[in-house]
Scaffold this motif. Structure first.
Motif: not given
Length: 202
Positions: A116-123, A126-137
């Motif tokens: 994918a493009t660099d922006d799409e791979l970054k997106a 970002d999804i993966a990071t948000a999922l992992v961060s979302g369960i830390e609480p």
């Protein structure tokens, strides 16, 4: 495509129904030649696949794992991830291109790489990071760097040869799939399949 590269099963041979009851010289002289039936093929020999190709629902881009969870903990995690997915921006568009295998010491997977493009791979990251961060609480802390832009398509077996694996990887290297949008996050229960599917971006 990977399954189509499997070598065909080998045949054991044929079975003949020739009557051998008159073996002697007299028997051969007085017997009337009978039409010979066509030989019948025997059953195929047992065939072990070179690779175990995954079912489509198992071809998931891995983000993280939670280990063993009680049913109540699993529901809490799913509820938290539902909220995270609803707050994500529109999903990126990616496609399969290239392949890899045995990328880690204990890895037995054949992977289809994502392009994918660099922006799409970054997106995607970002999804993966948000999922992992979302369960830390909830008290679940996972490695945010675990995400890789690839998905498993098969696993190595005891009969896999180097030549076959090289052929599969060469074919994947030339392959370019149809672009698709990453619009869902799947919670997968090991040994039981898909448990919940969450929509990205609400």
């Amino acid at each position: 495509m990977v399954r189509s590269l499997e070598p065909p099963p080998r045949k054991r041979g044929v079975t003949s129904h020739l009557d051998t009851s008159r073996r002697g010289l007299i028997g051969r002289l007085i017997s009337t030649p009978a039409p010979q039936p066509e030989p019948e093929p025997e059953e195929e020999a047992p065939h072990a696949p070179m690779l175990t190709v995954l079912d489509p629902e198992q071809m998931l881009i891995p983000v993280t794992d939670f280990g063993w969870l009680t049913p109540e903990d699993a529901r809490r995690v799913a509820d938290a991830l539902t909220g995270v997915c609803a707050g994500l921006p529109p999903a990126p568009t990616i496609r399969v291109g290239g392949g890899s295998a045995l990328v880690d010491p204990d890895d037995r997977s054949v992977w289809a790489n994502l392009i994918a493009t660099d922006d799409e791979l970054k997106a995607m990251r970002d999804i993966a990071t948000a999922l992992v961060s979302g369960i830390e609480p909830l008290g679940y802390y996972r490695d945010r760097r675990q995400f890789k832009a690839r998905l498993p398509v098969a696993t190595i077996t005891d009969t896999t040869t180097v030549e076959h694996l090289e052929r599969v990887l060469a074919t994947l290297e030339m392959y370019r799939g149809t672009p698709w949008q990453v619009s869902e996050v799947t919670i997968f229960r090991r040994g039981a399949g898909v448990w919940r599917t969450l929509t990205v971006g609400g």
